[in-house]
Scaffold this motif. Structure first.
Motif, PDB file in Angstrom:
ATOM      1  N   VAL A  16       0.869  -1.174   0.000  1.00 47.56           N
ATOM      2  CA  VAL A  16       0.000   0.000   0.000  1.00 47.56           C
ATOM      3  C   VAL A  16       0.903   1.220   0.000  1.00 47.56           C
ATOM      4  O   VAL A  16       1.718   1.390   0.913  1.00 47.56           O
TER       5      VAL A  16
ATOM      6  N   SER B 152      -1.329  -8.387  -3.702  1.00 45.69           N
ATOM      7  CA  SER B 152      -2.225  -7.236  -3.613  1.00 45.69           C
ATOM      8  C   SER B 152      -1.411  -5.946  -3.665  1.00 45.69           C
ATOM      9  O   SER B 152      -0.380  -5.831  -2.996  1.00 45.69           O
TER      10      SER B 152
ATOM     11  N   LEU C 232      -5.397  -1.964  -7.034  1.00 43.82           N
ATOM     12  CA  LEU C 232      -6.366  -0.899  -6.822  1.00 43.82           C
ATOM     13  C   LEU C 232      -5.630   0.438  -6.845  1.00 43.82           C
ATOM     14  O   LEU C 232      -4.647   0.622  -6.127  1.00 43.82           O
TER      15      LEU C 232
ATOM     16  N   THR D 232      -7.053  -4.744   0.564  1.00 43.27           N
ATOM     17  CA  THR D 232      -5.877  -5.541   0.935  1.00 43.27           C
ATOM     18  C   THR D 232      -6.271  -6.752   1.749  1.00 43.27           C
ATOM     19  O   THR D 232      -5.803  -7.877   1.485  1.00 43.27           O
TER      20      THR D 232
ATOM     21  N   ALA E 182      -8.326   1.097   0.816  1.00 36.72           N
ATOM     22  CA  ALA E 182      -7.037   0.388   0.773  1.00 36.72           C
ATOM     23  C   ALA E 182      -7.031  -0.781   1.744  1.00 36.72           C
ATOM     24  O   ALA E 182      -6.571  -1.890   1.418  1.00 36.72           O
TER      25      ALA E 182
ATOM     26  N   VAL F  65      -2.012  -1.590  -3.691  1.00 33.90           N
ATOM     27  CA  VAL F  65      -2.875  -0.410  -3.636  1.00 33.90           C
ATOM     28  C   VAL F  65      -2.000   0.827  -3.801  1.00 33.90           C
ATOM     29  O   VAL F  65      -1.012   0.999  -3.073  1.00 33.90           O
TER      30      VAL F  65
END
Length: 206
Positions: A101, A121, A143, A198, A194, A123
């Protein structure tokens, strides 16, 4: 003293089902200036990391990465620091999936470092990117959340990168109409999205 990246533990269960690294942004303040734990771009990610940890409900290990240098050093980039952190955490928790993230330049680092074999994952929040940034993120979920009133990082550039990445991975772009670069006043749209994204990906909840 030689600068080095650092990991700050936010949540560390003994047997996590996923590991998350939160990446800060921050512009350069001169040639190879060390990152300070009290600079605004670092502090901005404290609530983000805590929100991710809460969404994990004790099943995610969460860390904040403090880069070696401010900005995007041409020799040693934030991607190098992210790779260092991920390799360290993979040794600590072998076989556990990773999530990234990042905000601003940290968002760019998350996208470009997302090809690490353990990452599942990614973000990017208001990522500062070049429109030709690209990476092979096959098998990852991505994302990108961007405020449309961001005057620091271009939403149009972010959308161009989303198109690039969409050739190899599942990418979602979420605009925040009133969102600005600092994400202030839009905690749910940025940090909340986020965190839930996640946790859903790493814990196979969605």
């Amino acid at each position: 003293m030689e600068a080095s990246p650092r990991l700050v533990t936010v949540r560390e269960p003994s047997s996590p089902e996923g590991v998350v690294v939160v990446l800060h942004g921050g512009a350069s303040r001169g040639d190879r200036v060390m990152v300070s734990p009290t600079q605004l771009s670092v502090l901005r990610m404290v609530p983000t990391a805590r929100t991710v940890a809460r969404a994990g409900r004790g099943r995610l290990a969460v860390y904040r990465l403090l880069n070696r240098f401010r900005g995007w050093d041409s020799v040693h980039t934030p991607v190098d620091d992210a790779d260092w952190a991920m390799d360290l955490l993979c040794d600590r928790f072998p076989g556990v999936p990773l999530g990234l993230v990042g905000h601003s330049l940290g968002g760019r680092a998350a996208l470009l470092a997302g090809d690490h074999e353990a990452v599942r994952s990614i973000v990017a929040l208001n990522p500062w990117v070049y429109p030709d940034d690209d990476a092979d993120l096959t098998g990852r979920r991505v994302l990108v959340v961007h405020g449309l009133r961001d005057r620091v990082a271009s939403p149009a550039r972010a959308q161009a990168v989303v198109r690039n990445l969409s050739r190899t991975s599942s990418v979602e772009f979420v605009p925040v109409p009133e969102g600005k670069h600092g994400m202030v006043g839009h905690h749910r749209e940025f940090d909340g999205r986020a965190a839930e994204f996640t946790a859903d990906v790493l814990l196979s909840r969605g």
